[in-house]
Design an enzyme around this catalytic site. Sequence first.
Site, short mmCIF file in Angstrom:
data_model
loop_
_atom_site.label_atom_id
_atom_site.label_comp_id
_atom_site.label_asym_id
_atom_site.label_seq_id
_atom_site.Cartn_x
_atom_site.Cartn_y
_atom_site.Cartn_z
N HIS A 21 -10.04 9.21 3.30
CA HIS A 21 -9.58 8.18 4.23
C HIS A 21 -10.26 8.31 5.59
O HIS A 21 -9.92 7.61 6.51
CB HIS A 21 -8.06 8.23 4.39
CG HIS A 21 -7.31 7.55 3.28
ND1 HIS A 21 -6.51 8.23 2.40
CD2 HIS A 21 -7.27 6.26 2.91
CE1 HIS A 21 -5.98 7.38 1.54
NE2 HIS A 21 -6.42 6.16 1.81
N GLY A 22 -11.17 9.26 5.72
CA GLY A 22 -11.96 9.26 6.95
C GLY A 22 -11.92 10.50 7.82
O GLY A 22 -12.41 10.48 8.93
N ASP A 31 2.89 6.22 -4.07
CA ASP A 31 1.97 7.35 -3.94
C ASP A 31 2.76 8.65 -3.80
O ASP A 31 3.13 9.06 -2.71
CB ASP A 31 1.03 7.16 -2.74
CG ASP A 31 0.16 8.38 -2.50
OD1 ASP A 31 0.20 9.33 -3.32
OD2 ASP A 31 -0.56 8.40 -1.49
N ASP A 46 0.84 -1.20 0.00
CA ASP A 46 0.00 0.00 0.00
C ASP A 46 0.89 1.26 0.00
O ASP A 46 2.11 1.16 0.02
CB ASP A 46 -0.91 -0.08 1.25
CG ASP A 46 -2.19 0.70 1.11
OD1 ASP A 46 -2.43 1.26 0.03
OD2 ASP A 46 -2.96 0.77 2.10
N HIS A 70 -9.58 4.14 -3.36
CA HIS A 70 -9.07 4.24 -1.99
C HIS A 70 -10.12 4.88 -1.10
O HIS A 70 -10.93 5.67 -1.57
CB HIS A 70 -7.80 5.10 -1.94
CG HIS A 70 -6.58 4.38 -2.36
ND1 HIS A 70 -5.53 4.13 -1.51
CD2 HIS A 70 -6.23 3.83 -3.54
CE1 HIS A 70 -4.59 3.47 -2.15
NE2 HIS A 70 -4.98 3.28 -3.40
N GLU A 115 -3.91 14.93 3.76
CA GLU A 115 -3.18 16.17 3.91
C GLU A 115 -3.77 17.00 5.02
O GLU A 115 -4.96 17.27 5.06
CB GLU A 115 -3.20 16.96 2.60
CG GLU A 115 -2.39 16.31 1.51
CD GLU A 115 -1.83 17.33 0.54
OE1 GLU A 115 -2.56 18.26 0.20
OE2 GLU A 115 -0.69 17.18 0.13
N SER A 145 -14.44 3.04 2.55
CA SER A 145 -15.25 2.72 3.73
C SER A 145 -16.40 3.69 3.88
O SER A 145 -16.23 4.90 3.80
CB SER A 145 -14.41 2.74 5.01
OG SER A 145 -13.57 1.62 5.05
#
Length: 359
Positions: A225-226, A141, A106, A263, A179, A266
């Site tokens: 990503h949350g 990445d 990853d 990506h 970020e 979720s």
Amino acid sequence: MSDFSLKPGVVTGEGYTTLVQAAKSGGYALPAVNVVGTNSINAVMEAAAQANSDIIIQLSNSGGAFYAGAGLQDGFQATALGSVAAAQHAHLLAEHYGICVAMHTDHANRALIPWIEALLDEGEDYFEKHGKPLFSSHMLDLSADPIDFNLSECARILERMAKIDMSLEIELGVTGGEEDGIGSDFDEAADNSKLYTQPEDVLRAYELLNPIGHFSVAASFGNVHGVYKPGNVKLRPEILKNSQSLVQERHGTGANPLHLVFHGGSGSEKAKITEAVGYGVFKMNIDTDTQFAFSEPVGQFINDNPKAFLYQVDPEDGTPYKKFYDPRKYLRAAELGVVARLQEACEDLGSKGNSIATS
Ligand SMILES: [Zn+2]
């Protein structure tokens, strides 16, 4: 019955590209699940076998270090050794689960390029001995760096990977939540170019990398990503469609020429996932959800048997608690939690029942 068929086990090179093609033409995506040890790898393979789905197993840099053991002195060496150990574990066992497994690493940002290069040293040695690489693919990445650096570095690494039948995942645009600071002044109404990959950048990547080797693109279309509160960022899968169309138009390819990766999936609405898969997404990363699925049953088990985690033998009535504190008891509960959660993921992504492994 699928037109595609592979032997069960870890797939690399042509096997890997067949797996990607089978998913895209079958209209489904494969779950890519982060692992940190043998318990999580085995649970993911068991889940895939139960769902009759192929699967992607991936390690982050710190997941690799944890796999080697948090007590190892040399942290850098541990990240490489642990990742190698995980891949070797899968090479040995995956075929016995009767499904196809792609092994992947990853996010590797600029600071982690030496980790990828150390893994390529290992991969080249393995290729010399076995005629196949250790990993199916790695991710680089460099989306936080200028695009010129991102692309030239990806080209340099892909040159090396293509020689040992490996694929590269790159990232264009910034997946939200990575970020610092963006979240606070983020304007929902604005077309924030940082959070939405520009089709022109994808076209540049295709023109540079496609002649070198097999690659996939983690494109940003509002996925996070949350960090953001729900509703703050809108998923816009049509961004993916625009990138596909631009490449198709300029280069006269068939539909969905790019292999796309989702990506931060979720909590996404099923309809948006399905739409993204329709635009060529073949891989969706799942990490946070399976972490909870692993831990939750352990908490439950301890709540149900509190004395077994305080005493070997009950101080009042002398009951021996060995059969409860045996780590296999709660670790198995954890594994079964992951198996159950991934059945839902395979269903959402459409991979359930679609394994192309035939022995
Ligand atoms: Zn990610």
